[in-house]
Design an enzyme around this catalytic site. Structure first.
Site, PDB file in Angstrom:
ATOM      1  N   SER A 100       7.208  10.176  11.298  1.00  0.00           N
ATOM      2  CA  SER A 100       6.117   9.849  10.379  1.00  0.00           C
ATOM      3  C   SER A 100       6.605   9.875   8.938  1.00  0.00           C
ATOM      4  O   SER A 100       7.050  10.913   8.435  1.00  0.00           O
ATOM      5  CB  SER A 100       4.967  10.852  10.556  1.00  0.00           C
TER       6      SER A 100
ATOM      7  N   ASP B 215       2.294  -0.425  12.185  1.00  0.00           N
ATOM      8  CA  ASP B 215       1.098  -1.006  11.568  1.00  0.00           C
ATOM      9  C   ASP B 215       0.865  -2.462  12.002  1.00  0.00           C
ATOM     10  O   ASP B 215      -0.218  -3.001  11.799  1.00  0.00           O
ATOM     11  CB  ASP B 215       1.220  -0.962  10.035  1.00  0.00           C
TER      12      ASP B 215
ATOM     13  N   LYS C 181       0.842  -1.207   0.000  1.00  0.00           N
ATOM     14  CA  LYS C 181       0.000   0.000   0.000  1.00  0.00           C
ATOM     15  C   LYS C 181       0.878   1.259   0.000  1.00  0.00           C
ATOM     16  O   LYS C 181       0.655   2.175  -0.790  1.00  0.00           O
ATOM     17  CB  LYS C 181      -0.891  -0.050   1.245  1.00  0.00           C
ATOM     18  N   SER C 182       1.870   1.290   0.863  1.00  0.00           N
ATOM     19  CA  SER C 182       2.728   2.482   0.959  1.00  0.00           C
ATOM     20  C   SER C 182       3.412   2.760  -0.378  1.00  0.00           C
ATOM     21  O   SER C 182       3.466   3.902  -0.842  1.00  0.00           O
ATOM     22  CB  SER C 182       3.819   2.266   2.008  1.00  0.00           C
TER      23      SER C 182
ATOM     24  N   ARG D 176      -6.063   2.710  18.149  1.00  0.00           N
ATOM     25  CA  ARG D 176      -5.726   1.278  18.159  1.00  0.00           C
ATOM     26  C   ARG D 176      -5.353   0.750  19.539  1.00  0.00           C
ATOM     27  O   ARG D 176      -5.346  -0.473  19.731  1.00  0.00           O
ATOM     28  CB  ARG D 176      -4.626   0.986  17.127  1.00  0.00           C
TER      29      ARG D 176
ATOM     30  N   ARG E 275       2.969   5.981  -3.459  1.00  0.00           N
ATOM     31  CA  ARG E 275       4.114   6.793  -3.907  1.00  0.00           C
ATOM     32  C   ARG E 275       4.323   6.675  -5.413  1.00  0.00           C
ATOM     33  O   ARG E 275       4.611   7.669  -6.089  1.00  0.00           O
ATOM     34  CB  ARG E 275       5.369   6.359  -3.145  1.00  0.00           C
TER      35      ARG E 275
ATOM     36  N   LYS F 213      -4.449   6.595  14.626  1.00  0.00           N
ATOM     37  CA  LYS F 213      -4.587   5.836  13.381  1.00  0.00           C
ATOM     38  C   LYS F 213      -6.063   5.762  12.957  1.00  0.00           C
ATOM     39  O   LYS F 213      -6.896   6.483  13.479  1.00  0.00           O
ATOM     40  CB  LYS F 213      -3.979   4.444  13.555  1.00  0.00           C
TER      41      LYS F 213
ATOM     42  N   ARG G  50      -8.352  12.803  12.103  1.00  0.00           N
ATOM     43  CA  ARG G  50      -6.900  12.583  12.224  1.00  0.00           C
ATOM     44  C   ARG G  50      -6.118  13.896  12.086  1.00  0.00           C
ATOM     45  O   ARG G  50      -6.465  14.758  11.299  1.00  0.00           O
ATOM     46  CB  ARG G  50      -6.469  11.535  11.205  1.00  0.00           C
TER      47      ARG G  50
ATOM     48  N   ARG H 110      -6.893  -2.761   9.912  1.00  0.00           N
ATOM     49  CA  ARG H 110      -5.914  -3.607  10.616  1.00  0.00           C
ATOM     50  C   ARG H 110      -6.520  -4.241  11.873  1.00  0.00           C
ATOM     51  O   ARG H 110      -6.099  -5.301  12.298  1.00  0.00           O
ATOM     52  CB  ARG H 110      -4.654  -2.810  10.948  1.00  0.00           C
TER      53      ARG H 110
HETATM   54  C1  S3P Z   1       2.675   5.103   6.091  1.00  0.00           C
HETATM   55  C2  S3P Z   1       3.264   5.578   7.238  1.00  0.00           C
HETATM   56  C3  S3P Z   1       2.759   5.275   8.570  1.00  0.00           C
HETATM   57  C4  S3P Z   1       1.865   4.042   8.545  1.00  0.00           C
HETATM   58  C5  S3P Z   1       0.843   4.106   7.460  1.00  0.00           C
HETATM   59  C6  S3P Z   1       1.515   4.202   6.116  1.00  0.00           C
HETATM   60  C7  S3P Z   1       3.232   5.512   4.797  1.00  0.00           C
HETATM   61  O1  S3P Z   1       1.984   6.361   9.038  1.00  0.00           O
HETATM   62  O2  S3P Z   1       1.241   3.874   9.797  1.00  0.00           O
HETATM   63  O3  S3P Z   1       0.036   2.952   7.468  1.00  0.00           O
HETATM   64  O4  S3P Z   1       2.856   4.925   3.758  1.00  0.00           O
HETATM   65  O5  S3P Z   1       4.061   6.434   4.781  1.00  0.00           O
HETATM   66  P1  S3P Z   1       2.651   7.639   9.758  1.00  0.00           P
HETATM   67  O6  S3P Z   1       3.431   8.389   8.745  1.00  0.00           O
HETATM   68  O7  S3P Z   1       1.477   8.445  10.263  1.00  0.00           O
HETATM   69  O8  S3P Z   1       3.480   7.088  10.865  1.00  0.00           O
END
Ligand code: S3P
Length: 436
Positions: free
Chosen positions: A174, A322, A21-22, A353, A26, A349, A130, A395
């Site tokens: 973050s 996560d 996903k991350s 959580r 990007r 989150k 958030r 999650r």
């Molecule tokens: C992510 C960063 C994390 C993670 C999120 C995905 C990312 O969040 O918890 O699921 O893709 O950069 P934070 O940047 O808020 O820590």
């Protein structure tokens, strides 16, 4: 939607993981500001990454889903994005909807801040709770004007401008905020430097370099030079290790499990999970290590067995953030339990959580001590089948589907559709490997 999950005897077989996903977010964002076409195989199938694509479409970016490789004629599902170049977005007619996705709203804000028009970006009820100060603050320093709802909550109204590069020490660990600033830096005049308090996932840095950005990295300090055009790329997204975590932990609940996971993203800023599980005594082998567009990939083979237990604190928190919900579930079945401290970020989150993990564990009859910044879960607890809730958090629902496998009696998971945010088909895959 409610789903029932029956107890299992062991976990065996193999699973096809969704794309990370991350990394998918990007690749889509960088493809959108690159020149030429970017094609992305194994793009994450969940609602979060679809939100990123929808927002980009509303900003004038053409995206297409191709089912056949135009060069080889072979079947190949991929997303093709026609980049508009740096600062090439068109103003959206309506508010952009990031859905449930914190990554979308925060990272896209970085790009919107460098476009010379007004945008509004918002999301679902969970996203509207958030915190956004963490992106508003650096992007304002770079020259953008951003208005938010009271408490720095979405919707965000972003008045983009010609940004100037800044030197920014990140106050929170973050990756989303780091990425927002680096993406803004790409569109800014001069150079932008971000210094992290602890290392977080570095997919943005890797992808920026791959797309041809001028970027320098020295441990936790990253500098991007604004104005260098990016070039469209052909990319394949690795399998998502954070999705794999649910199956790895499920396998580790039963002594004779035997599970094989192929083509998993093994970026070292994400593999703290494997180190932590191994430190508790898990037998996990990494096989067929390789590389894909600068990201490490490989296969994982896990054998079940008893685990000792452990503690997550300090720098480990950001690296495991996560995975903590499913590690909490696993913690109940270890010899010595699990302690998590210094993890107040968990409260910010998709759900709180700390509260939602504790609530579901209590419904299963487990003992949990809750702190403002974590929890303590004793080991060797027996869980009972129960009425559980996703609390709208992907999650949480996947972690508790795993918990249900080791419970006595059936569990019912309410609002289980939350899993589709990152992993449509999760329950079907879990059923395939759960032996009864
Ligand atoms: C992510 C960063 C994390 C993670 C999120 C995905 C990312 O969040 O918890 O699921 O893709 O950069 P934070 O940047 O808020 O820590």
């Amino acid at each position: 939607m409610d789903r029932s999950v029956q107890p299992a005897r062991r976990i065996a077989g193999g699973v096809r993981l969704p794309g990370d996903k991350s990394i998918s977010h990007r690749y889509a964002l960088l493809g959108a500001v690159a020149e030429g076409e970017t094609s992305i195989r194994n793009y994450a199938p969940g609602a979060d990454c679809a939100s990123t694509l929808h927002c980009l479409e509303h900003l004038g970016v053409a995206t297409a889903r191709r089912k056949v490789d135009s060069e080889t004629g072979e079947p190949a599902e991929k997303i093709v994005i026609t980049g508009r170049g740096l600062c090439g977005f068109l103003p959206a007619k309506d508010a952009l909807d990031a859905g449930n996705s914190g990554s979308t709203i925060r990272m896209l804000s970085g790009l919107l801040a460098g476009h010379l028009f007004r945008s509004v970006i918002t999301g679902d009820q969970s996203l509207q709770r958030r915190p956004m100060k963490r992106v508003i603050e650096p992007l304002t320093r770079m020259g953008a004007t951003i208005r938010a709802r009271e408490g720095n909550l979405p919707p965000l109204e972003i008045h983009g401008t010609r940004l100037r590069g800044i030197d920014y020490p990140l106050p929170v660990a973050s990756a989303q905020v780091k990425s927002a600033v680096l993406l803004a830096g790409l569109l800014a005049e001069g150079q932008t430097t971000v210094t992290e308090p602890v290392q977080t996932r570095d997919h943005t840095e890797i992808a920026l370099a791959h797309f041809g950005a001028e970027i320098e990295r020295k441990r936790r300090i990253t500098t991007v030079h604004g104005g260098t055009p990016l070039k469209g790329q052909k990319l394949t997204v690795p399998g998502d290790l954070s999705s794999a975590a649910f199956f790895l932990c499920a396998a580790l609940l039963f002594p004779d499990s035997d599970l094989y996971l192929q083509d998993v993203g093994l970026n070292p800023t994400r593999t703290a999970l494997l180190d932590f599980l191994s430190s508790m005594g898990a037998q996990i082998k990494v096989l067929n290590l390789g590389e894909s567009s600068g990201e490490l990939i490989g296969d994982l083979h896990v054998i079940g067995g008893r685990l000792r237990g452990g503690q997550i604190d300090g720098e480990m928190v950001a690296a495991l953030i996560d995975e903590i919900p499913v590690l909490a579930v696993l913690g109940t079945q270890t010899e010595d339990g699990l302690i998590v401290r210094g993890a107040e970020e968990l409260r910010l989150k998709e759900s709180d959580r700390i509260a939602t993990v504790a609530e579901n564990l209590k419904r299963m009859g487990a003992k949990v001590e809750v702190f403002p910044d974590g929890f303590a879960i004793s080991g060797r607890q027996s869980l009972s089948g129960a009425e559980l809730d996703s609390f709208g958090d992907h999650r949480i629902v996947m972690a508790f589907a795993v918990a249900a496998l080791v419970a006595k009696g059936e569990s019912r998971l309410h609002n289980s559709e939350a899993a589709t945010v990152s992993f449509p088909g999760f329950f079907e895959q879990l059923e395939r490997i759960a032996e009864r």
